[in-house]
Design an enzyme around this catalytic site. Structure first.
Site, PDB file in Angstrom:
ATOM      1  N   GLN A 214      31.184  36.142  42.197  1.00 52.51           N
ATOM      2  CA  GLN A 214      31.417  37.325  43.211  1.00 52.51           C
ATOM      3  C   GLN A 214      32.664  38.025  42.949  1.00 52.51           C
ATOM      4  OE1 GLN A 214      31.123  38.111  47.810  1.00 52.51           O
ATOM      5  NE2 GLN A 214      30.152  36.281  46.920  1.00 52.51           N
ATOM      6  N   SER A 215      33.871  37.266  43.052  1.00 51.86           N
ATOM      7  CA  SER A 215      35.254  37.849  43.230  1.00 51.86           C
ATOM      8  C   SER A 215      35.565  38.752  42.133  1.00 51.86           C
ATOM      9  CB  SER A 215      36.189  36.848  43.348  1.00 51.86           C
ATOM     10  OG  SER A 215      36.380  36.009  42.394  1.00 51.86           O
TER      11      SER A 215
ATOM     12  N   LYS B  83      33.764  30.581  21.144  1.00 47.86           N
ATOM     13  CA  LYS B  83      33.924  29.268  20.469  1.00 47.86           C
ATOM     14  C   LYS B  83      33.799  29.614  18.960  1.00 47.86           C
ATOM     15  CE  LYS B  83      33.301  26.279  24.366  1.00 47.86           C
ATOM     16  NZ  LYS B  83      32.470  25.076  25.074  1.00 47.86           N
TER      17      LYS B  83
ATOM     18  N   ASN C 240      38.392  35.739  36.259  1.00 48.28           N
ATOM     19  CA  ASN C 240      38.200  34.980  37.516  1.00 48.28           C
ATOM     20  C   ASN C 240      37.785  33.574  37.177  1.00 48.28           C
ATOM     21  OD1 ASN C 240      35.458  35.734  37.261  1.00 48.28           O
ATOM     22  ND2 ASN C 240      35.241  35.165  39.393  1.00 48.28           N
TER      23      ASN C 240
ATOM     24  N   VAL D 182      38.205  27.069  44.004  1.00 50.39           N
ATOM     25  CA  VAL D 182      37.782  27.530  45.281  1.00 50.39           C
ATOM     26  C   VAL D 182      36.556  28.391  45.286  1.00 50.39           C
ATOM     27  CG1 VAL D 182      38.927  29.307  47.077  1.00 50.39           C
ATOM     28  CG2 VAL D 182      40.312  27.609  45.864  1.00 50.39           C
TER      29      VAL D 182
ATOM     30  N   GLU E 275      33.903  30.943  48.230  1.00 53.78           N
ATOM     31  CA  GLU E 275      34.009  31.656  49.632  1.00 53.78           C
ATOM     32  C   GLU E 275      34.762  30.872  50.882  1.00 53.78           C
ATOM     33  OE1 GLU E 275      34.558  34.742  52.132  1.00 53.78           O
ATOM     34  OE2 GLU E 275      33.788  34.917  50.178  1.00 53.78           O
TER      35      GLU E 275
ATOM     36  N   ASP F 138      35.731  36.221  48.427  1.00 61.14           N
ATOM     37  CA  ASP F 138      35.282  36.559  47.237  1.00 61.14           C
ATOM     38  C   ASP F 138      35.397  38.069  47.195  1.00 61.14           C
ATOM     39  OD1 ASP F 138      34.784  34.414  45.624  1.00 61.14           O
ATOM     40  OD2 ASP F 138      32.714  34.000  46.576  1.00 61.14           O
TER      41      ASP F 138
ATOM     42  N   GLY G 212      42.441  43.535  69.071  1.00 66.26           N
ATOM     43  CA  GLY G 212      43.408  44.604  69.133  1.00 66.26           C
ATOM     44  C   GLY G 212      44.022  44.636  70.587  1.00 66.26           C
ATOM     45  N   GLY G 213      43.643  43.684  71.398  1.00 63.94           N
ATOM     46  CA  GLY G 213      44.468  43.382  72.626  1.00 63.94           C
ATOM     47  C   GLY G 213      43.707  44.081  73.815  1.00 63.94           C
TER      48      GLY G 213
END
Length: 426
Positions: A17-18, A75, A96, A137, A139, A168, A247-248
């Site tokens: 995916q990434s 190979k 990746n 690693v 997701e 990802d 956002g507060g």
């Protein structure tokens, strides 16, 4: 009009995916993306979560639009020769694989740079240099180590990961920007360079407001968090804050009409200070505009639970879309909780190319995501994903200049296709 990256050639050594997210985005912008896959096997996601027998999975098709697929056995000596010729012809190589995998193949940065000094060599890894550099690693691991999970969920409950693939796909998007920046710099430097993006780093970048809050917490409690208004003490780290607004501005998810049977009959509602008077009028509490217990944000903080309970009485009398229409008339920030079914059927998203229907020779029509970035002079034409090795002959012939006989020889020795085993004697 032409596409922004037309003329850029990508050697796509990515899988799952990434990496494919990154290269798909570049392909949407017009780059010629040549996906290198193992003969007879291909990207592992072709066979994961299969829903149509004999066809590539949606997992693969939705991450590999607009690409060409070639199969190479690196190979095999001849297969590696083909790959090295491709490196000389391409502008960018993206991978990746697990840490060290490319080096073990002989494709170190030094070797690639030797073959093509203008090559941009881009990589997604799980972690950057440090104690976890060699760790694999996925997701959810990235979400946990990048700070997202520890700040997601409700106070007193366990950490949670989000359904958005911020580890990802999020890192793939970061890497694509790095590649485009490196290509731009190459215009003046004339040289390629290494571009890397760690998934932990990408997630943290998306969690920057929580790193902001960690530093604020060292100077005192986070007054916009609902737990402050409920007199619950803070610990040493940023807590899980449920559906508080990052956002507060106080914001909660509230029930709407039909919530008893529809799990998505909810709306996100923000009690933004500039439209407080309008909120009071809409929900039928006009006296709150001047009542000292409600008139200011500071006064409202310890009463947020009761305030949102009253607002929810109003939202429960409306469907989520009815509530949104009414609230938008007064610029009150809100958003209905849209299910994936609703998004898939949303005609406005199809009209903008955010959701696209494409036709596949083996699975028929399917929905996929389109380019989320819209450019006025570079429209993205989303095309189906390639079949395994579909463009091998085409690339070898048109790009590298191999003859028909040479291509047949490469297939025969297993450099570009599985070697056929002789039929068993009867």
């Amino acid at each position: 009009m032409s596409q922004a990256l037309k003329g850029v050639r990508i050697l796509d050594f990515t899988h799952v995916q990434s990496g494919p997210t990154c290269t798909q985005l570049l392909a949407w912008f017009g780059a010629d993306c040549i996906k290198v896959e193992r003969p007879g096997v291909g990207d592992i996601t072709r066979g994961q979560l299969v829903d149509v027998p004999g066809a590539d999975s949606l997992y693969f098709t939705m991450l590999n639009s607009n690409k060409r697929s070639i199969t190479l056995d690196t190979k095999n000596k001849k297969g590696m020769e083909v790959l090295e010729r491709l490196i000389k012809e391409c502008d960018v190589m993206v991978e990746n694989f697990a840490p060290g995998a490319m080096d073990r193949m002989g494709l170190t940065w030094e070797r690639v740079h030797e073959l093509n000094p203008r090559m941009i060599y881009a990589s997604v890894k799980g972690f950057g240099p440090g104690p976890y550099e060699e760790c694999k690693v996925y997701e959810n691991v990235a979400q946990c180590t990048g700070g997202a999970a520890s700040t997601t969920g409700f106070l007193g409950g366990p950490p949670l990961v989000t359904g958005a693939q911020i580890g990802d796909s999020g890192t793939g998007l970061h890497l694509a920007l790095g590649i485009v920046a490196a290509l731009y710099q190459r215009n003046t430097s004339g040289k390629g360079q290494r571009v890397t993006c760690a998934m932990q780093d990408g997630v943290l970048n998306l969690c920057r407001v929580k790193l902001r809050d960690q530093q604020r917490l060292e100077k005192g409690p986070l007054t916009e968090y609902s737990q402050y208004g409920e007199n619950i003490p803070f610990g040493e780290a940023v807590p899980r804050a449920g559906n508080d607004s990052g956002g507060g501005q106080p914001g909660w998810i509230l029930k709407c009409k039909g919530w008893e049977t529809d799990p998505d009959a909810y709306i996100y509602f923000i009690t933004q200070a500039p439209v407080w008077n309008e909120i009071c009028d809409v929900i039928g509490e006009p006296t709150w505009k001047t009542d000292p217990d409600y008139a200011t944000p500071k006064a409202r903080l310890p009463r947020l639970k009761a305030i949102f309970a009253r607002i929810e009485e109003w939202t429960m009398s409306k469907t989520k879309l009815e509530a949104m229409d009414i609230l938008n008339e007064f610029d009150i920030p809100c958003g209905p909780i849209l299910s994936m079914k609703e998004i898939a059927e949303d005609q406005s998203l199809r009209a903008t190319g955010t959701v696209v229907e494409v036709d596949h020779p083996k699975r028929g029509k399917y929905l996929t995501v389109g380019n989320p970035i819209k450019m006025s002079d570079s429209p993205a034409d989303v095309k189906r994903s390639p079949l395994l090795g579909e463009h091998t002959d085409e690339v070898l012939r048109d790009l590298l200049g191999y003859s028909v006989d040479e291509i047949a020889m490469l297939k025969q020795i297993g450099a570009t296709a599985p070697v056929k085993k002789p039929a068993a004697a009867e």
